[in-house]
Design an enzyme around this catalytic site. Structure first.
Site, PDB file in Angstrom:
ATOM      1  N   GLU A   1      22.545 -27.013  34.309  1.00 20.57           N
ATOM      2  CA  GLU A   1      21.031 -26.622  34.783  1.00 20.57           C
ATOM      3  C   GLU A   1      20.182 -27.293  33.560  1.00 20.57           C
ATOM      4  OE1 GLU A   1      21.295 -21.792  34.326  1.00 20.57           O
ATOM      5  OE2 GLU A   1      23.134 -22.258  35.343  1.00 20.57           O
TER       6      GLU A   1
ATOM      7  N   GLU B   1      31.802 -21.947  38.857  1.00 20.97           N
ATOM      8  CA  GLU B   1      31.589 -20.232  38.301  1.00 20.97           C
ATOM      9  C   GLU B   1      31.860 -20.001  39.932  1.00 20.97           C
ATOM     10  OE1 GLU B   1      27.893 -19.906  36.058  1.00 20.97           O
ATOM     11  OE2 GLU B   1      28.684 -22.534  35.192  1.00 20.97           O
TER      12      GLU B   1
HETATM   13  C1  XIL Z   1      25.851 -15.404  32.753  1.00 12.81           C
HETATM   14  C2  XIL Z   1      27.262 -14.500  32.342  1.00 12.81           C
HETATM   15  O1  XIL Z   1      27.878 -14.311  33.296  1.00 12.81           O
HETATM   16  C3  XIL Z   1      27.286 -13.368  31.879  1.00 12.81           C
HETATM   17  O2  XIL Z   1      27.987 -11.927  31.146  1.00 12.81           O
HETATM   18  C4  XIL Z   1      25.765 -13.762  30.887  1.00 12.81           C
HETATM   19  O3  XIL Z   1      25.045 -12.229  30.836  1.00 12.81           O
HETATM   20  C5  XIL Z   1      24.632 -14.104  31.260  1.00 12.81           C
HETATM   21  O4  XIL Z   1      25.657 -16.238  31.961  1.00 12.81           O
HETATM   22  N1  XIL Z   1      25.105 -20.094  34.713  1.00 12.81           N
HETATM   23  C6  XIL Z   1      26.417 -20.597  33.611  1.00 12.81           C
HETATM   24  C7  XIL Z   1      26.764 -18.996  33.648  1.00 12.81           C
HETATM   25  O5  XIL Z   1      26.090 -21.624  33.595  1.00 12.81           O
HETATM   26  O6  XIL Z   1      26.721 -19.344  32.244  1.00 12.81           O
HETATM   27  C8  XIL Z   1      25.943 -18.258  33.747  1.00 12.81           C
HETATM   28  O7  XIL Z   1      26.923 -16.366  32.990  1.00 12.81           O
HETATM   29  C9  XIL Z   1      26.076 -17.786  35.030  1.00 12.81           C
HETATM   30  C10 XIL Z   1      24.992 -19.183  35.690  1.00 12.81           C
END
Ligand code: XIL
Length: 381
Positions: free
Chosen positions: A169, A275
């Site tokens: 990100e 994701e």
């Molecule tokens: C999220 C997790 O799913 C949660 O449990 C945590 O509280 C916050 O992070 N982008 C990403 C992930 O790269 O690491 C994130 O995961 C979601 C958004």
């Protein structure tokens, strides 16, 4: 003859519960053996199909999820365990016990184990960027901290973690570099440095750049392509680019997904959907602690109405249709969570973004994805 899956499930789930937990369980679960289709058997050759595990899953205490993941997936990503704050909360104090269990979980099952993530503005303790005098740390200090962290974590799992989300990100929606504390302290080349350190720590590991909204924001996508080209021009290793795939029912469109994969792939890199989930709830301001959501913002507390359930199934079918058209461009599709109850998208509301419901039953979306993969077709009904 078609056996009523849920009835069949109920009759066997009690026995499964007794065996798994040593006591009667009230939750009816579909025995994994009854799930005839397995995603990992259906995806094109060379693809990984993965899922993010929370700690109860990688520790093995959530036995129903463990069974499901073992049957369905051939790759895992840690939802939180390998983030900076999980590994090195205090300077130099690394914790690795649950991380070792995560890596062993995948190794025991012959899965591709993914590392997520090394350099990110989020879930990183404030000490990382703090200078001695209370202000921000200088470039040399930050580079030293970055290198130590990467060398220690990547080095520990050398040869066992297949690939790393090295930088996560780094971009704003307009394609400019995000004002991350890493960038403020080091400069724009913090990204290149992270990839350099990761390669030094494990020359055999695949290295990825990972971000969201690459499909909905063409300018951000262009920014990702600039990052990739910069790394390539510097002669650094980068193997794939991840579009996170935190999507909604209508956005991005399949055309945008298709275009995104094409453009990212034109860099020469492979593309991963890292994701994947589909947020079904209306976008609202984040709730304050203790604040109850309004009924309008939380419409699916009692389950999904059939039309939304079907729309979700079509959405996943359409997305996998696009992925299949790009079967040679894509190397991995990873879901961000096992079942609806596990998803980060609930956050005080009740969301239904994944292929398995809160009872760990496969949803129509699962059936549609397996149908599309089995037929290797590219469109929904
Ligand atoms: C999220 C997790 O799913 C949660 O449990 C945590 O509280 C916050 O992070 N982008 C990403 C992930 O790269 O690491 C994130 O995961 C979601 C958004």
């Amino acid at each position: 003859m078609r056996i009523d899956r849920r009835g069949f499930a109920k009759s066997l789930s009690v026995a499964a519960g007794v065996m798994a937990a040593g006591r009667w369980t009230t939750v009816a679960t579909l025995p994994v053996a009854a799930q005839t289709a397995a995603l990992k058997d259906l995806v094109p050759k060379g693809w990984l199909i993965g899922v993010a595990l929370n700690q109860r899953q990688s520790d093995g205490t959530d036995t129903v999820a463990v069974e499901l993941v073992t049957r369905q997936f051939n790759s895992i990503t840690p939802e939180n365990l390998l983030k900076f704050e999980s590994v090195q909360r205090q300077p130099g104090a690394f914790t690795f016990e649950p991380q070792d269990r995560y890596v062993a979980f995948g190794a025991d099952r012959g899965m591709a184990v993914i590392g997520h993530t090394l350099v990110w503005h989020s879930q990183t303790p404030a000490w990382v960027w703090a200078g001695a005098g209370g202000g921000p740390a200088d470039r040399a200090t930050l580079l030293e901290r970055m290198q130590t962290h990467i060398a220690t974590v990547v080095g520990r799992y050398k040869g066992r973690i297949r690939g790393w989300d090295v930088v996560n990100e780094a971009l704003n929606d307009d394609g400019t570099l995000r004002d991350s504390p890493w960038r403020r302290g080091i400069g724009d080349d913090y990204i290149a440095k992270a990839f350099e350190f990761a390669r030094q720590a494990d020359p055999g590991a695949e290295l990825y750049y990972n971000d969201f909204n690459l499909a909905t924001r063409p300018a951000k996508r262009a920014g990702a392509i600039r990052i990739i080209r910069d790394l390539q021009q510097r002669g650094l290793r980068i193997d794939a680019v991840g579009e996170q795939g935190h999507w909604r029912l209508e956005s991005p469109t399949t055309t945008e997904i298709d275009q995104t994969i094409t453009e990212l792939r034109a860099t020469g890199l492979k593309v991963m959907i890292t994701e994947l989930d589909v947020n079904l709830l209306p976008a609202v301001e984040r709730l304050a602690a203790g604040q109850a959501p309004s009924p309008a913002s939380n419409p699916f507390v009692n389950g999904l109405p059939d039309d939304v359930q079907q729309a979700l199934a079509r959405r996943y079918a359409d997305a996998f249709g696009v992925f299949l058209r790009h079967r040679d461009d894509i190397t991995r599709v990873t879901f961000w969570g096992v079942s609806d109850g596990d998803s980060w998208l609930n956050r005080g509301r009740v969301n239904h973004p994944l292929l398995w419901d809160r009872q760990r039953q496969p949803k129509p979306a699962f059936d549609e994805v397996t149908r599309v993969l089995a037929g290797k077709t590219t469109s929904s009904r």
